[in-house]
Enzyme design. Sequence first.
Site, PDB file in Angstrom:
ATOM      1  N   CYS A  60       0.840  -1.202   0.000  1.00 24.01           N
ATOM      2  CA  CYS A  60       0.000   0.000   0.000  1.00 24.01           C
ATOM      3  C   CYS A  60       0.880   1.259   0.000  1.00 24.01           C
ATOM      4  CB  CYS A  60      -0.906  -0.046   1.227  1.00 24.01           C
ATOM      5  SG  CYS A  60      -1.729   1.492   1.631  1.00 24.01           S
TER       6      CYS A  60
ATOM      7  N   CYS B 182       0.184   3.800   2.683  1.00 30.44           N
ATOM      8  CA  CYS B 182       0.667   3.288   3.976  1.00 30.44           C
ATOM      9  C   CYS B 182       2.146   3.607   4.154  1.00 30.44           C
ATOM     10  CB  CYS B 182       0.463   1.775   4.070  1.00 30.44           C
ATOM     11  SG  CYS B 182      -1.252   1.238   3.995  1.00 30.44           S
TER      12      CYS B 182
END
Length: 106
Positions: free
Chosen positions: A31, A34
């Site tokens: 991600c 993230c």
Amino acid sequence: MSDLIQHLTDQTFTEAVAHGTTVVDFWAPWCAPCRELAPITETLAAEFKGKISFAKLNVDDFTPLSEQYDVLSMPTLVIFKDGEPLDRIVGSLPIDQLRTRIQQVI
């Protein structure tokens, strides 16, 4: 990763959020947002050291826990107080906005 952020598992999660205020970053290695959020949470963990705990949970490794807390998008930060989720922040926000949201809980 510094020692300011605890990496949680299904075995350590309940105890980690049971006492005080804990910000849990539900994330995944693939991600991109993230990864963008990681240095921000490191900075906040240093700023709030002694007041709030910070932790990360890899949703790929511990999917049932992410499902239990309705994590549908990443990154999702869930702020726990004495084991109860109080607030949820979805997406990668600027550090000032994250700091404000966290301060509202404490």
